[in-house]
Design a protein around this motif. Sequence first.
Motif, PDB file in Angstrom:
ATOM      1  N   TYR A 285      12.522   1.163  -8.789  1.00  0.00           N
ATOM      2  CA  TYR A 285      12.984   2.065  -7.736  1.00  0.00           C
ATOM      3  C   TYR A 285      13.339   1.285  -6.471  1.00  0.00           C
ATOM      4  O   TYR A 285      12.563   0.457  -6.020  1.00  0.00           O
ATOM      5  CB  TYR A 285      11.892   3.097  -7.437  1.00  0.00           C
TER       6      TYR A 285
ATOM      7  N   ARG B 239       0.832  -1.209   0.000  1.00  0.00           N
ATOM      8  CA  ARG B 239       0.000   0.000   0.000  1.00  0.00           C
ATOM      9  C   ARG B 239       0.864   1.254   0.000  1.00  0.00           C
ATOM     10  O   ARG B 239       0.580   2.208  -0.718  1.00  0.00           O
ATOM     11  CB  ARG B 239      -0.909   0.030   1.237  1.00  0.00           C
ATOM     12  N   TYR B 240       1.931   1.255   0.829  1.00  0.00           N
ATOM     13  CA  TYR B 240       2.839   2.407   0.869  1.00  0.00           C
ATOM     14  C   TYR B 240       3.469   2.642  -0.496  1.00  0.00           C
ATOM     15  O   TYR B 240       3.573   3.774  -0.958  1.00  0.00           O
ATOM     16  CB  TYR B 240       3.952   2.196   1.905  1.00  0.00           C
ATOM     17  N   ARG B 241       3.912   1.556  -1.124  1.00  0.00           N
ATOM     18  CA  ARG B 241       4.548   1.684  -2.431  1.00  0.00           C
ATOM     19  C   ARG B 241       3.559   2.178  -3.478  1.00  0.00           C
ATOM     20  O   ARG B 241       3.907   2.966  -4.352  1.00  0.00           O
ATOM     21  CB  ARG B 241       5.144   0.350  -2.859  1.00  0.00           C
ATOM     22  N   ALA B 242       2.318   1.723  -3.408  1.00  0.00           N
ATOM     23  CA  ALA B 242       1.304   2.182  -4.362  1.00  0.00           C
ATOM     24  C   ALA B 242       0.990   3.659  -4.157  1.00  0.00           C
ATOM     25  O   ALA B 242       0.791   4.397  -5.126  1.00  0.00           O
ATOM     26  CB  ALA B 242       0.032   1.356  -4.221  1.00  0.00           C
ATOM     27  N   LEU B 243       0.971   4.112  -2.911  1.00  0.00           N
ATOM     28  CA  LEU B 243       0.721   5.530  -2.646  1.00  0.00           C
ATOM     29  C   LEU B 243       1.880   6.408  -3.108  1.00  0.00           C
ATOM     30  O   LEU B 243       1.675   7.553  -3.502  1.00  0.00           O
ATOM     31  CB  LEU B 243       0.466   5.759  -1.152  1.00  0.00           C
ATOM     32  N   ALA B 244       3.099   5.865  -3.068  1.00  0.00           N
ATOM     33  CA  ALA B 244       4.274   6.637  -3.484  1.00  0.00           C
ATOM     34  C   ALA B 244       4.356   6.776  -4.992  1.00  0.00           C
ATOM     35  O   ALA B 244       4.989   7.699  -5.502  1.00  0.00           O
ATOM     36  CB  ALA B 244       5.551   5.990  -2.959  1.00  0.00           C
ATOM     37  N   GLU B 245       3.764   5.852  -5.728  1.00  0.00           N
ATOM     38  CA  GLU B 245       3.744   5.862  -7.191  1.00  0.00           C
ATOM     39  C   GLU B 245       5.149   5.957  -7.791  1.00  0.00           C
ATOM     40  O   GLU B 245       5.406   6.736  -8.706  1.00  0.00           O
ATOM     41  CB  GLU B 245       2.866   6.992  -7.719  1.00  0.00           C
ATOM     42  N   ASN B 246       6.054   5.152  -7.250  1.00  0.00           N
ATOM     43  CA  ASN B 246       7.420   5.099  -7.772  1.00  0.00           C
ATOM     44  C   ASN B 246       7.508   4.057  -8.874  1.00  0.00           C
ATOM     45  O   ASN B 246       6.722   3.119  -8.925  1.00  0.00           O
ATOM     46  CB  ASN B 246       8.399   4.736  -6.652  1.00  0.00           C
ATOM     47  N   PRO B 247       8.497   4.189  -9.774  1.00  0.00           N
ATOM     48  CA  PRO B 247       8.685   3.168 -10.810  1.00  0.00           C
ATOM     49  C   PRO B 247       9.009   1.814 -10.183  1.00  0.00           C
ATOM     50  O   PRO B 247       9.501   1.729  -9.065  1.00  0.00           O
ATOM     51  CB  PRO B 247       9.859   3.679 -11.629  1.00  0.00           C
TER      52      PRO B 247
END
Length: 161
Positions: free
Chosen positions: A141, A130-138
Motif C-alpha cells: 500500500y 507505529r502509524y502504519r502498524a495501527l492502520a493495518e494496511n497491506p
Amino acid sequence: MVRFKNRWILVEFIPITQGTAQLGKSTVGSANSIDGKAIWSALKQSVLNNFGDTGWGAVGLSLTVKYFSPTTNICIIRVARDQHNIAWGALTLLTSIDGTRYLPNVVHVSGTIRHAQLAAIAHNREVIARYRALAENPAAYQDSYNTFLESTEREIEALQD
C-alpha cells in the motif's frame, strides 16, 4: 575565543485524553494542535513554577525550540550545557500545553545538533512505523508517509546551530 556549548534535547509530546496516553495519534488539524511557540511558553512556565526566577534566569537566555513536527509531535530544544538539567527537569514536570494534557518523553540528549538530527530522523521513522502498524494496511500500500519522511528529513537536516 570561547565557544557557547549547548545540549540538544529531543522530546516527543504524547497527547493524553481521558487519562490514557494516545501513542500514534496525531494532533494535526485538531483544535488542540500545538506549535513551537506554545511549547516554549509552557516550558518557560514550568521552569518558573518549579525552579523559580533563579531557574528561569539560568535557562532563559539559551532556551530555544529549534524544530517541532505537529504530525509526530517531535521537538528539538536547545539549551546551554550547564543548565540543561533544569530544562530537562522542567520538561519532565510539564503537564499541559495550551490547556491540553501531554506526556513529554525525552527521547535523546546530545551535545551536537547533528546527533540530535540523526536521533530525530530515526525516531520519526519509528513513529511512522507505529502509524502504519495501527492502520493495518497491506505491505504494498502506498501512503503519504514516504513523502512526509523525506520532507521532515530535509527540514531536520537543514537546522543549523
